[in-house]
Write a protein that holds these residues in place. Structure first.
Motif, PDB file in Angstrom:
ATOM      1  N   LEU A 170       0.829  -1.197   0.000  1.00  0.00           N
ATOM      2  CA  LEU A 170       0.000   0.000   0.000  1.00  0.00           C
ATOM      3  C   LEU A 170       0.873   1.260   0.000  1.00  0.00           C
ATOM      4  CD1 LEU A 170      -2.841  -0.999   2.494  1.00  0.00           C
ATOM      5  CD2 LEU A 170      -2.966  -0.889  -0.005  1.00  0.00           C
ATOM      6  N   ARG A 171       1.968   1.219   0.704  1.00  0.00           N
ATOM      7  CA  ARG A 171       2.879   2.353   0.696  1.00  0.00           C
ATOM      8  C   ARG A 171       3.462   2.573  -0.728  1.00  0.00           C
ATOM      9  NH1 ARG A 171       4.516   4.401   5.484  1.00  0.00           N
ATOM     10  NH2 ARG A 171       3.748   3.348   7.356  1.00  0.00           N
ATOM     11  N   PHE A 172       3.788   1.482  -1.356  1.00  0.00           N
ATOM     12  CA  PHE A 172       4.298   1.580  -2.733  1.00  0.00           C
ATOM     13  C   PHE A 172       3.219   2.107  -3.664  1.00  0.00           C
ATOM     14  CE2 PHE A 172       4.829  -0.477  -6.911  1.00  0.00           C
ATOM     15  CZ  PHE A 172       6.037   0.085  -7.287  1.00  0.00           C
ATOM     16  N   MET A 173       1.996   1.637  -3.480  1.00  0.00           N
ATOM     17  CA  MET A 173       0.875   2.071  -4.325  1.00  0.00           C
ATOM     18  C   MET A 173       0.584   3.563  -4.144  1.00  0.00           C
ATOM     19  SD  MET A 173      -2.924   0.376  -4.522  1.00  0.00           S
ATOM     20  CE  MET A 173      -4.076   0.860  -5.772  1.00  0.00           C
ATOM     21  N   GLN A 174       0.601   4.062  -2.894  1.00  0.00           N
ATOM     22  CA  GLN A 174       0.364   5.485  -2.645  1.00  0.00           C
ATOM     23  C   GLN A 174       1.463   6.344  -3.299  1.00  0.00           C
ATOM     24  OE1 GLN A 174       0.177   5.760   1.634  1.00  0.00           O
ATOM     25  NE2 GLN A 174      -1.873   4.834   1.781  1.00  0.00           N
ATOM     26  N   GLU A 175       2.669   5.832  -3.235  1.00  0.00           N
ATOM     27  CA  GLU A 175       3.788   6.562  -3.848  1.00  0.00           C
ATOM     28  C   GLU A 175       3.634   6.628  -5.352  1.00  0.00           C
ATOM     29  OE1 GLU A 175       8.570   5.864  -4.397  1.00  0.00           O
ATOM     30  OE2 GLU A 175       7.695   5.363  -2.438  1.00  0.00           O
ATOM     31  N   GLN A 226       0.799   6.364  -7.162  1.00  0.00           N
ATOM     32  CA  GLN A 226      -0.342   7.201  -7.561  1.00  0.00           C
ATOM     33  C   GLN A 226      -0.010   8.682  -7.418  1.00  0.00           C
ATOM     34  OE1 GLN A 226      -3.572   5.734  -5.183  1.00  0.00           O
ATOM     35  NE2 GLN A 226      -4.297   4.308  -6.773  1.00  0.00           N
ATOM     36  N   ALA A 227       0.791   9.018  -6.401  1.00  0.00           N
ATOM     37  CA  ALA A 227       1.162  10.435  -6.203  1.00  0.00           C
ATOM     38  C   ALA A 227       2.129  10.928  -7.263  1.00  0.00           C
ATOM     39  CB  ALA A 227       1.771  10.604  -4.811  1.00  0.00           C
ATOM     40  N   SER A 228       2.751  10.008  -8.016  1.00  0.00           N
ATOM     41  CA  SER A 228       3.724  10.407  -9.043  1.00  0.00           C
ATOM     42  C   SER A 228       3.072  11.061 -10.247  1.00  0.00           C
ATOM     43  CB  SER A 228       4.538   9.188  -9.495  1.00  0.00           C
ATOM     44  OG  SER A 228       3.692   8.250 -10.135  1.00  0.00           O
ATOM     45  N   GLY A 229       1.796  10.777 -10.508  1.00  0.00           N
ATOM     46  CA  GLY A 229       1.084  11.335 -11.654  1.00  0.00           C
ATOM     47  C   GLY A 229       1.167  10.479 -12.884  1.00  0.00           C
ATOM     48  N   ASP A 265      -7.791  -0.227 -13.138  1.00  0.00           N
ATOM     49  CA  ASP A 265      -6.698  -0.475 -14.092  1.00  0.00           C
ATOM     50  C   ASP A 265      -5.348  -0.044 -13.508  1.00  0.00           C
ATOM     51  OD1 ASP A 265      -8.618  -1.388 -15.825  1.00  0.00           O
ATOM     52  OD2 ASP A 265      -8.817   0.547 -16.875  1.00  0.00           O
ATOM     53  N   ALA A 266      -5.388   1.063 -12.765  1.00  0.00           N
ATOM     54  CA  ALA A 266      -4.142   1.540 -12.154  1.00  0.00           C
ATOM     55  C   ALA A 266      -3.662   0.570 -11.081  1.00  0.00           C
ATOM     56  CB  ALA A 266      -4.364   2.928 -11.561  1.00  0.00           C
ATOM     57  N   SER A 267      -4.587   0.004 -10.354  1.00  0.00           N
ATOM     58  CA  SER A 267      -4.217  -0.956  -9.294  1.00  0.00           C
ATOM     59  C   SER A 267      -3.597  -2.210  -9.896  1.00  0.00           C
ATOM     60  CB  SER A 267      -5.455  -1.325  -8.469  1.00  0.00           C
ATOM     61  OG  SER A 267      -6.002  -0.193  -7.860  1.00  0.00           O
ATOM     62  N   THR A 268      -4.099  -2.630 -11.087  1.00  0.00           N
ATOM     63  CA  THR A 268      -3.548  -3.829 -11.741  1.00  0.00           C
ATOM     64  C   THR A 268      -2.111  -3.590 -12.198  1.00  0.00           C
ATOM     65  OG1 THR A 268      -5.774  -4.421 -12.513  1.00  0.00           O
ATOM     66  CG2 THR A 268      -3.919  -5.475 -13.609  1.00  0.00           C
ATOM     67  N   LEU A 269      -1.880  -2.440 -12.760  1.00  0.00           N
ATOM     68  CA  LEU A 269      -0.532  -2.110 -13.232  1.00  0.00           C
ATOM     69  C   LEU A 269       0.463  -1.971 -12.060  1.00  0.00           C
ATOM     70  CD1 LEU A 269      -1.464   0.535 -15.974  1.00  0.00           C
ATOM     71  CD2 LEU A 269      -0.665  -1.821 -16.348  1.00  0.00           C
ATOM     72  N   ILE A 270       0.001  -1.375 -10.963  1.00  0.00           N
ATOM     73  CA  ILE A 270       0.894  -1.156  -9.810  1.00  0.00           C
ATOM     74  C   ILE A 270       1.239  -2.492  -9.133  1.00  0.00           C
ATOM     75  CG2 ILE A 270       1.023  -0.108  -7.508  1.00  0.00           C
ATOM     76  CD1 ILE A 270      -0.690   2.203  -8.630  1.00  0.00           C
ATOM     77  N   SER A 271       0.260  -3.380  -9.080  1.00  0.00           N
ATOM     78  CA  SER A 271       0.510  -4.695  -8.464  1.00  0.00           C
ATOM     79  C   SER A 271       1.545  -5.488  -9.277  1.00  0.00           C
ATOM     80  CB  SER A 271      -0.800  -5.481  -8.345  1.00  0.00           C
ATOM     81  OG  SER A 271      -1.380  -5.681  -9.619  1.00  0.00           O
ATOM     82  N   LYS A 272       1.514  -5.355 -10.617  1.00  0.00           N
ATOM     83  CA  LYS A 272       2.507  -6.033 -11.458  1.00  0.00           C
ATOM     84  C   LYS A 272       3.907  -5.452 -11.211  1.00  0.00           C
ATOM     85  CE  LYS A 272      -0.611  -7.393 -15.217  1.00  0.00           C
ATOM     86  NZ  LYS A 272      -0.941  -7.215 -16.676  1.00  0.00           N
ATOM     87  N   GLU A 273       3.975  -4.141 -11.050  1.00  0.00           N
ATOM     88  CA  GLU A 273       5.257  -3.511 -10.766  1.00  0.00           C
ATOM     89  C   GLU A 273       5.822  -3.979  -9.417  1.00  0.00           C
ATOM     90  OE1 GLU A 273       4.941   0.716 -11.003  1.00  0.00           O
ATOM     91  OE2 GLU A 273       4.449   0.726 -13.145  1.00  0.00           O
ATOM     92  N   TRP A 274       4.947  -4.104  -8.439  1.00  0.00           N
ATOM     93  CA  TRP A 274       5.380  -4.555  -7.101  1.00  0.00           C
ATOM     94  C   TRP A 274       5.934  -5.984  -7.164  1.00  0.00           C
ATOM     95  CZ3 TRP A 274       6.646  -2.999  -2.435  1.00  0.00           C
ATOM     96  CH2 TRP A 274       6.652  -3.927  -1.362  1.00  0.00           C
ATOM     97  N   ALA A 275       5.275  -6.815  -7.921  1.00  0.00           N
ATOM     98  CA  ALA A 275       5.734  -8.212  -8.024  1.00  0.00           C
ATOM     99  C   ALA A 275       7.089  -8.282  -8.722  1.00  0.00           C
ATOM    100  CB  ALA A 275       4.695  -9.039  -8.773  1.00  0.00           C
ATOM    101  N   ALA A 276       7.381  -7.333  -9.607  1.00  0.00           N
ATOM    102  CA  ALA A 276       8.655  -7.341 -10.346  1.00  0.00           C
ATOM    103  C   ALA A 276       9.815  -6.766  -9.544  1.00  0.00           C
ATOM    104  CB  ALA A 276       8.504  -6.547 -11.647  1.00  0.00           C
ATOM    105  N   LEU A 277       9.545  -6.127  -8.408  1.00  0.00           N
ATOM    106  CA  LEU A 277      10.609  -5.549  -7.586  1.00  0.00           C
ATOM    107  C   LEU A 277      11.426  -6.638  -6.891  1.00  0.00           C
ATOM    108  CD1 LEU A 277       8.778  -2.525  -5.888  1.00  0.00           C
ATOM    109  CD2 LEU A 277      10.378  -2.460  -7.819  1.00  0.00           C
ATOM    110  N   SER A 278      12.691  -6.363  -6.687  1.00  0.00           N
ATOM    111  CA  SER A 278      13.565  -7.296  -5.969  1.00  0.00           C
ATOM    112  C   SER A 278      13.396  -7.110  -4.464  1.00  0.00           C
ATOM    113  CB  SER A 278      15.016  -7.041  -6.379  1.00  0.00           C
ATOM    114  OG  SER A 278      15.412  -5.731  -5.993  1.00  0.00           O
TER     115      SER A 278
END
Length: 331
Positions: A264-269, A271-274, A283-296
Motif C-alpha cells: 500500500l505504501r508503494f501504491m500510494q507513492e 499514484q502520487a507520481s502522476g 486499471d491503475a491498481s492492476t498495473l501497480i501490483s505487477k510492478e510490485w511483483a517485479a521488484l527485488s
C-alpha cells in the motif's frame, strides 16, 4: 390503844418479808399472837382472821381457775385455724401468677402454629423454564445487541451542500415543495450560489465540532467496540437494508493510526507520481501490483522497514489508548 400497843410490840418479832406476800404475813402475825397467848383477846383474833380472808381472796383471784384455762385454750384453738386460712389465702394468691405463666406458655405454641400455617399458605414461586430460541430468533437477538453496542449518532454527519441549504430555506414556509426548491437552485445567479456554499461550509464545520464533541463524550474503548459492532452489522445486513450509512465507522481522532502494508505504501507513492492520471482506479491498481511483483527484495526492503516501524508505533499507542494489547500491529 391496846391493839396499837400490841402491834408495836409484835413488830419486832415479825420476819422481814415482802409486803406483796400478804397471806404469809397474816399467818406469821397469827402465830406470833399465839405464842404470846394473845388469842384470848377477841379483837386481835378477829383482826387476824380478817387479814387472812382478804389476802386469801386476792391471791385466789390472781390465779386462774380450771374453767378459765379451758376457755383460754378454746380461744387459742379457734384463732389458730383462722391463721392457717390466711396463710392458705396467701399461698393461693402467690400461686395464681404461676397459672397465668402456664397459660401464657401454652399460648405461645399457638402463635408459632399460626406463623407456620401462614407460611404454608404462600404459594411457592414457580421457576419459569427458559425458552429455547430458534436459530432465527438467536440471530435477531444478536443483531439487537450489536445495534445497542454500535452507538447511535444523535445528528446527521453528512457534509452540507449549498443546494441543501437553499432548498431548506425556500421550502421552510411550506409554499414550495422540496423538489421545486431544488430545481430553482439551478436558476439562481453565481453570486447567490457562492453565498449558499459559504453557509453550507459554516454548517459543515459546526456539525463536525458537534460530532467530535459527541465522540469525546465516550471513552476510546467504547468507540472501538462500537466500530467493531458496526462492522459486524454491515456484514450481517448487507443486501437486507436500504442503506448501511447508519453503521458507518465512527471517526475518532484519539484512535492510533494503523500501519500501512508495504504494498500500500508503494501504491500510494506510485499514484502520487502522476503516472496514472486519467486511468481508472481498477486499471491503475492492476498495473501497480505487477510492478510490485517485479521488484527485488532489496527494492521492497525500504517499504517493509517503514511498515515495521509504523506497526511498532501502532502497538504502543494502541495499548496506551485502549489499555490492552493489539492482536495484530500490521494492517
Amino acid at each position: 390503844m391496846l391493839v396499837r400497843g400490841a402491834l408495836c410490840r409484835l413488830a419486832g418479832d415479825l420476819p422481814k418479808t415482802s409486803t406483796h406476800d400478804l397471806s404469809h404475813l397474816a399467818r406469821a402475825f397469827q402465830n406470833s399472837f399465839a405464842r404470846r397467848n394473845a388469842l384470848s383477846v377477841p379483837v386481835i383474833h378477829a383482826i387476824s382472821r380478817a387479814y387472812r380472808r382478804t389476802y386469801a381472796t386476792t391471791a385466789e383471784a390472781t390465779t386462774p381457775t380450771p374453767t378459765v384455762k379451758k376457755a383460754v385454750k378454746k380461744a387459742a384453738a379457734a384463732k389458730k385455724p383462722a391463721a392457717k386460712k390466711t396463710t392458705a389465702k396467701k399461698t393461693t394468691a402467690k400461686k395464681t401468677p404461676a397459672k397465668k405463666k402456664t397459660a401464657s406458655k401454652k399460648a405461645a405454641p399457638k402463635k408459632k402454629k399460626a406463623k407456620k400455617t401462614a407460611a404454608k399458605k404462600k404459594p411457592a414461586a414457580k421457576k419459569r423454564a427458559k425458552k429455547v430460541l430458534t436459530p432465527e430468533e438467536k440471530e435477531k437477538q444478536h443483531i439487537r445487541e450489536l445495534k445497542k453496542q454500535a452507538l447511535r449518532v444523535p445528528f446527521s454527519t453528512r457534509k452540507v451542500s449549498g443546494r441543501l441549504v437553499y432548498t431548506a430555506e425556500v421550502a421552510k414556509g411550506g409554499k414550495v415543495s422540496l423538489k421545486e426548491a431544488a430545481e430553482q437552485y439551478n436558476n439562481i445567479t453565481p453570486a447567490e450560489k457562492e453565498h449558499y456554499n459559504h453557509l453550507a461550509n459554516q454548517q459543515t464545520e459546526t456539525n463536525r465540532a458537534e460530532y467530535r464533541k459527541w465522540v469525546h463524550s465516550h471513552s476510546p474503548n467504547d468507540i472501538r467496540l462500537a466500530n467493531n459492532a458496526r462492522l459486524a452489522l454491515q456484514k450481517k445486513l448487507a443486501g437486507k437494508v436500504k442503506s448501511l450509512s447508519p453503521f458507518a465507522k465512527i471517526e475518532d481522532d484519539r484512535a492510533p493510526k494503523r500501519s500501512a502494508h508495504p504494498f500500500l505504501r508503494f501504491m500510494q507513492e506510485r499514484q502520487a507520481s502522476g503516472d496514472f492520471k486519467d486511468i481508472k482506479f481498477t486499471d491503475a491498481s492492476t498495473l501497480i501490483s505487477k510492478e510490485w511483483a517485479a521488484l527485488s527484495a532489496s527494492e521492497k526492503k525500504p517499504y517493509e522497514d517503514q511498515s515495521a516501524e509504523a506497526s511498532a508505533r501502532y502497538a504502543r499507542e494502541y495499548e496506551q489508548v485502549y489499555g490492552i494489547k493489539s492482536k495484530s500491529a500490521s494492517a
